[in-house]
Design a protein around this motif. Structure first.
Motif, PDB file in Angstrom:
ATOM      1  N   ASN A  71      44.527  64.562  55.272  1.00 41.77           N
ATOM      2  CA  ASN A  71      43.165  64.087  55.535  1.00 41.77           C
ATOM      3  C   ASN A  71      42.674  63.253  54.354  1.00 41.77           C
ATOM      4  O   ASN A  71      41.823  63.694  53.579  1.00 41.77           O
ATOM      5  CB  ASN A  71      42.227  65.277  55.765  1.00 41.77           C
ATOM      6  CG  ASN A  71      42.605  66.095  56.975  1.00 41.77           C
ATOM      7  OD1 ASN A  71      42.614  65.595  58.094  1.00 41.77           O
ATOM      8  ND2 ASN A  71      42.937  67.360  56.751  1.00 41.77           N
ATOM      9  N   PRO A  72      43.211  62.042  54.200  1.00 44.72           N
ATOM     10  CA  PRO A  72      42.816  61.220  53.049  1.00 44.72           C
ATOM     11  C   PRO A  72      41.375  60.768  53.147  1.00 44.72           C
ATOM     12  O   PRO A  72      40.788  60.718  54.245  1.00 44.72           O
ATOM     13  CB  PRO A  72      43.771  60.025  53.137  1.00 44.72           C
ATOM     14  CG  PRO A  72      44.145  59.937  54.569  1.00 44.72           C
ATOM     15  CD  PRO A  72      44.187  61.355  55.067  1.00 44.72           C
ATOM     16  N   ASP A  73      40.798  60.444  52.002  1.00 45.42           N
ATOM     17  CA  ASP A  73      39.457  59.863  51.996  1.00 45.42           C
ATOM     18  C   ASP A  73      39.474  58.583  52.827  1.00 45.42           C
ATOM     19  O   ASP A  73      40.392  57.769  52.690  1.00 45.42           O
ATOM     20  CB  ASP A  73      39.045  59.561  50.555  1.00 45.42           C
ATOM     21  CG  ASP A  73      37.598  59.120  50.464  1.00 45.42           C
ATOM     22  OD1 ASP A  73      37.304  57.981  50.865  1.00 45.42           O
ATOM     23  OD2 ASP A  73      36.775  59.913  49.967  1.00 45.42           O
ATOM     24  N   PRO A  74      38.495  58.379  53.694  1.00 48.10           N
ATOM     25  CA  PRO A  74      38.485  57.178  54.552  1.00 48.10           C
ATOM     26  C   PRO A  74      38.551  55.874  53.778  1.00 48.10           C
ATOM     27  O   PRO A  74      39.043  54.871  54.291  1.00 48.10           O
ATOM     28  CB  PRO A  74      37.166  57.315  55.324  1.00 48.10           C
ATOM     29  CG  PRO A  74      36.877  58.775  55.333  1.00 48.10           C
ATOM     30  CD  PRO A  74      37.379  59.293  54.029  1.00 48.10           C
ATOM     31  N   SER A  75      38.059  55.872  52.532  1.00 44.99           N
ATOM     32  CA  SER A  75      38.128  54.651  51.738  1.00 44.99           C
ATOM     33  C   SER A  75      39.561  54.344  51.287  1.00 44.99           C
ATOM     34  O   SER A  75      39.873  53.202  50.928  1.00 44.99           O
ATOM     35  CB  SER A  75      37.227  54.771  50.502  1.00 44.99           C
ATOM     36  OG  SER A  75      37.698  55.796  49.627  1.00 44.99           O
ATOM     37  N   PHE A  76      40.421  55.357  51.331  1.00 51.38           N
ATOM     38  CA  PHE A  76      41.821  55.189  50.950  1.00 51.38           C
ATOM     39  C   PHE A  76      42.688  54.877  52.166  1.00 51.38           C
ATOM     40  O   PHE A  76      43.529  53.983  52.148  1.00 51.38           O
ATOM     41  CB  PHE A  76      42.304  56.454  50.243  1.00 51.38           C
ATOM     42  CG  PHE A  76      43.714  56.397  49.733  1.00 51.38           C
ATOM     43  CD1 PHE A  76      44.095  55.452  48.779  1.00 51.38           C
ATOM     44  CD2 PHE A  76      44.668  57.296  50.175  1.00 51.38           C
ATOM     45  CE1 PHE A  76      45.398  55.394  48.299  1.00 51.38           C
ATOM     46  CE2 PHE A  76      45.966  57.256  49.699  1.00 51.38           C
ATOM     47  CZ  PHE A  76      46.332  56.296  48.759  1.00 51.38           C
ATOM     48  N   SER A  77      42.458  55.631  53.239  1.00 52.08           N
ATOM     49  CA  SER A  77      43.182  55.404  54.488  1.00 52.08           C
ATOM     50  C   SER A  77      42.385  55.992  55.650  1.00 52.08           C
ATOM     51  O   SER A  77      41.848  57.100  55.533  1.00 52.08           O
ATOM     52  CB  SER A  77      44.572  56.037  54.443  1.00 52.08           C
ATOM     53  OG  SER A  77      45.225  55.933  55.697  1.00 52.08           O
ATOM     54  N   GLU A  78      42.338  55.270  56.748  1.00 54.77           N
ATOM     55  CA  GLU A  78      41.622  55.753  57.925  1.00 54.77           C
ATOM     56  C   GLU A  78      42.491  56.679  58.772  1.00 54.77           C
ATOM     57  O   GLU A  78      42.002  57.285  59.725  1.00 54.77           O
ATOM     58  CB  GLU A  78      41.144  54.573  58.759  1.00 54.77           C
ATOM     59  CG  GLU A  78      40.104  53.703  58.037  1.00 54.77           C
ATOM     60  CD  GLU A  78      39.628  52.544  58.885  1.00 54.77           C
ATOM     61  OE1 GLU A  78      40.194  52.337  59.985  1.00 54.77           O
ATOM     62  OE2 GLU A  78      38.686  51.843  58.457  1.00 54.77           O
ATOM     63  N   THR A  79      43.763  56.777  58.468  1.00 54.09           N
ATOM     64  CA  THR A  79      44.672  57.631  59.231  1.00 54.09           C
ATOM     65  C   THR A  79      45.451  58.543  58.296  1.00 54.09           C
ATOM     66  O   THR A  79      45.635  58.242  57.107  1.00 54.09           O
ATOM     67  CB  THR A  79      45.669  56.793  60.056  1.00 54.09           C
ATOM     68  OG1 THR A  79      46.418  55.949  59.167  1.00 54.09           O
ATOM     69  CG2 THR A  79      44.933  55.925  61.074  1.00 54.09           C
ATOM     70  N   SER A  80      45.942  59.634  58.847  1.00 56.36           N
ATOM     71  CA  SER A  80      46.747  60.582  58.090  1.00 56.36           C
ATOM     72  C   SER A  80      48.102  59.976  57.759  1.00 56.36           C
ATOM     73  O   SER A  80      48.638  59.146  58.502  1.00 56.36           O
ATOM     74  CB  SER A  80      46.934  61.859  58.905  1.00 56.36           C
ATOM     75  OG  SER A  80      47.808  62.759  58.243  1.00 56.36           O
ATOM     76  N   PHE A  81      48.659  60.409  56.631  1.00 55.68           N
ATOM     77  CA  PHE A  81      50.008  59.986  56.267  1.00 55.68           C
ATOM     78  C   PHE A  81      51.065  60.969  56.779  1.00 55.68           C
ATOM     79  O   PHE A  81      52.259  60.709  56.639  1.00 55.68           O
ATOM     80  CB  PHE A  81      50.127  59.870  54.746  1.00 55.68           C
ATOM     81  CG  PHE A  81      49.239  58.816  54.150  1.00 55.68           C
ATOM     82  CD1 PHE A  81      49.518  57.476  54.304  1.00 55.68           C
ATOM     83  CD2 PHE A  81      48.100  59.182  53.444  1.00 55.68           C
ATOM     84  CE1 PHE A  81      48.689  56.500  53.764  1.00 55.68           C
ATOM     85  CE2 PHE A  81      47.264  58.224  52.891  1.00 55.68           C
ATOM     86  CZ  PHE A  81      47.552  56.881  53.056  1.00 55.68           C
ATOM     87  N   LEU A  82      50.638  62.100  57.350  1.00 52.57           N
ATOM     88  CA  LEU A  82      51.559  63.138  57.802  1.00 52.57           C
ATOM     89  C   LEU A  82      51.549  63.268  59.319  1.00 52.57           C
ATOM     90  O   LEU A  82      50.494  63.184  59.952  1.00 52.57           O
ATOM     91  CB  LEU A  82      51.195  64.486  57.180  1.00 52.57           C
ATOM     92  CG  LEU A  82      51.252  64.598  55.655  1.00 52.57           C
ATOM     93  CD1 LEU A  82      50.935  66.029  55.232  1.00 52.57           C
ATOM     94  CD2 LEU A  82      52.605  64.176  55.114  1.00 52.57           C
ATOM     95  N   THR A  83      52.733  63.496  59.876  1.00 54.44           N
ATOM     96  CA  THR A  83      52.903  63.795  61.298  1.00 54.44           C
ATOM     97  C   THR A  83      53.664  65.105  61.397  1.00 54.44           C
ATOM     98  O   THR A  83      54.755  65.230  60.824  1.00 54.44           O
ATOM     99  CB  THR A  83      53.700  62.686  62.008  1.00 54.44           C
ATOM    100  OG1 THR A  83      53.029  61.437  61.832  1.00 54.44           O
ATOM    101  CG2 THR A  83      53.831  62.982  63.490  1.00 54.44           C
ATOM    102  N   PRO A  84      53.139  66.107  62.108  1.00 57.61           N
ATOM    103  CA  PRO A  84      53.808  67.412  62.168  1.00 57.61           C
ATOM    104  C   PRO A  84      55.262  67.297  62.615  1.00 57.61           C
ATOM    105  O   PRO A  84      55.588  66.568  63.554  1.00 57.61           O
ATOM    106  CB  PRO A  84      52.973  68.180  63.194  1.00 57.61           C
ATOM    107  CG  PRO A  84      51.608  67.547  63.112  1.00 57.61           C
ATOM    108  CD  PRO A  84      51.858  66.097  62.861  1.00 57.61           C
ATOM    109  N   ARG A  85      56.138  68.013  61.925  1.00 57.16           N
ATOM    110  CA  ARG A  85      57.559  68.016  62.257  1.00 57.16           C
ATOM    111  C   ARG A  85      58.112  69.438  62.267  1.00 57.16           C
ATOM    112  O   ARG A  85      58.803  69.847  63.187  1.00 57.16           O
ATOM    113  CB  ARG A  85      58.333  67.159  61.235  1.00 57.16           C
ATOM    114  CG  ARG A  85      59.842  67.319  61.209  1.00 57.16           C
ATOM    115  CD  ARG A  85      60.517  66.793  62.460  1.00 57.16           C
ATOM    116  NE  ARG A  85      60.243  65.383  62.661  1.00 57.16           N
ATOM    117  CZ  ARG A  85      60.492  64.748  63.788  1.00 57.16           C
ATOM    118  NH1 ARG A  85      61.009  65.409  64.822  1.00 57.16           N
ATOM    119  NH2 ARG A  85      60.225  63.457  63.910  1.00 57.16           N
ATOM    120  N   GLY A  86      57.821  70.211  61.221  1.00 54.60           N
ATOM    121  CA  GLY A  86      58.430  71.527  61.065  1.00 54.60           C
ATOM    122  C   GLY A  86      59.830  71.403  60.506  1.00 54.60           C
ATOM    123  O   GLY A  86      60.482  70.358  60.638  1.00 54.60           O
TER     124      GLY A  86
END
Length: 372
Positions: A71-86
């Motif tokens: 959950n990055p700061d919106p000023s840094f990125s509007e989207t997450s850098f992680l996608t669940p994988r396990g």
């Protein structure tokens, strides 16, 4: 000649992340020898975020980075850098002690670890050979968008007034009257503090600056992309051997990224995969699953740089108070980059650490732990 407060050598994930944070407080120049930042280790990652990867002493950095990546700061990125994988660590009956040791190592780390037996493992991994009977699921593991993260740090660096100069490899640096004179062959620059974030070239950079090396060793890691005859589930977890001899994950359309988990010492340079390592990777996979392999579509290698104790080196050199180490980040430099950059910034600027890293023992990563 242009003056800066801080010059960072290396524009990969280490230099870009630290530079982006520090640029909020100082005039920063990042010098990158390649025409494209992140050409080497950063651009060749298998791209996953796994809390147990790198060992218990690295895990606090990875865990602290998780929320910043998710959950990055919106000023840094509007989207997450992680996608669940396990992730699923697998082994054979002879690996009972290994599984117990692994669980014990992370018992108090706050990481969810679920024991899995043969029937459950087989549900996750189609075609799993019968001798693979033990497992540990690590559900927090995720894919990480390395390219987007690196680009976000470079963008933030520029927004904060930092400068990146590519095609500027360090030739030498001299420490004169509490400042550094840096020669790149493309120009000279002056700064108060010099940061070594040069990855596989970290010891070489130190020597060019008249600083004793740390014994950082580049180790080559090979990855191959295989196309199989099987419709591999896209939600297949990252599969890792408890013995550390392979890992693989799906990348869609019956394809996987596979590594033999090799660590061959190499001189710093443009790493290239060796046919023996590729053949070893395929052989090890065939001892795990019965998937028909149709083609080797891609193969590549990268250099992961380790200090003698396999922990990162963050802090001022014990013999030169204006030379700062930010190196030795092995294969975990990307997944730990947010917390490492926060911790590194606090050490570099001698500021109190941000809340996200206040519980991390920076002394365990200090250069002074090595007698030189």
């Amino acid at each position: 000649m242009t003056d800066y407060d801080i010059i960072i050598i290396g524009g990969g994930m280490a230099g870009a992340s630290l530079g982006a944070e520090v640029a909020a407080h100082a005039r920063v120049l990042v010098l990158e020898m390649e025409e494209i930042p992140g050409y080497h280790a950063t651009g060749r990652s298998v791209s996953f975020w796994q809390e147990s990867y790198g060992g218990p002493a690295v895990q606090p950095l990875t865990s602290a980075s998780g929320p910043l990546l998710r959950n990055p700061d919106p000023s840094f990125s509007e989207t997450s850098f992680l996608t669940p994988r396990g992730a699923l660590h697998i082994g054979r009956e002879r690996d009972q002690a290994l599984r117990a040791d692994f669980l014990s190592a992370y018992a108090n780390a706050g990481i969810r670890m679920d024991v899995r037996e043969r029937a459950e493992i087989a549900k996750y991994v189609p075609g799993l050979r019968t001798e693979w009977t033990l497992g540990i699921a690590e559900p927090s593991t995720a894919d990480i968008d390395t390219t987007a993260l690196h680009s976000a740090y470079l963008r933030q660096l520029g927004q904060r007034g930092g400068v990146v100069k590519t095609g500027n490899g360090l030739l030498s640096a001299k420490h004169l009257q509490a400042s550094w004179l840096v020669d790149t062959g493309e120009g000279q620059y002056r700064c108060q503090t010099l940061v070594n974030a040069a990855g596989a070239w970290a010891d070489d950079v130190a020597q060019r600056c008249g600083v004793a090396p740390m014994g950082i060793t580049p180790l080559q890691r090979t990855v191959v992309q295989l196309r199989t005859a099987l419709d591999i589930p896209t939600d297949l977890p990252l599969i890792l051997d408890l013995n550390g001899t392979f890992y693989f994950k799906p990348v869609g359309n019956g394809r996987i990224w596979l590594s033999p988990h090799d660590e061959e010492p190499r001189m710093p340079g443009d790493a290239a995969p060796e046919e023996l390592a590729v053949a070893t990777a395929i052989s090890r996979l065939q001892h795990v699953v019965d998937w028909p392999i149709l083609a080797v579509e891609r193969k590549w290698a990268g250099l992961r740089s380790f200090a003698p104790d396999r922990l990162p080196i963050y802090g001022y050199d014990a013999h030169n108070a204006d030379f700062f180490w930010f190196a030795g980040q092995g294969g975990f430099g990307i997944q730990t980059s947010p917390a490492a950059a926060q911790l590194g910034t606090a050490l570099l600027l001698r500021h109190p650490p941000n809340d996200c890293v206040t519980g991390i023992d920076a002394a365990s990563y200090a250069p002074a732990r090595f007698a030189r």
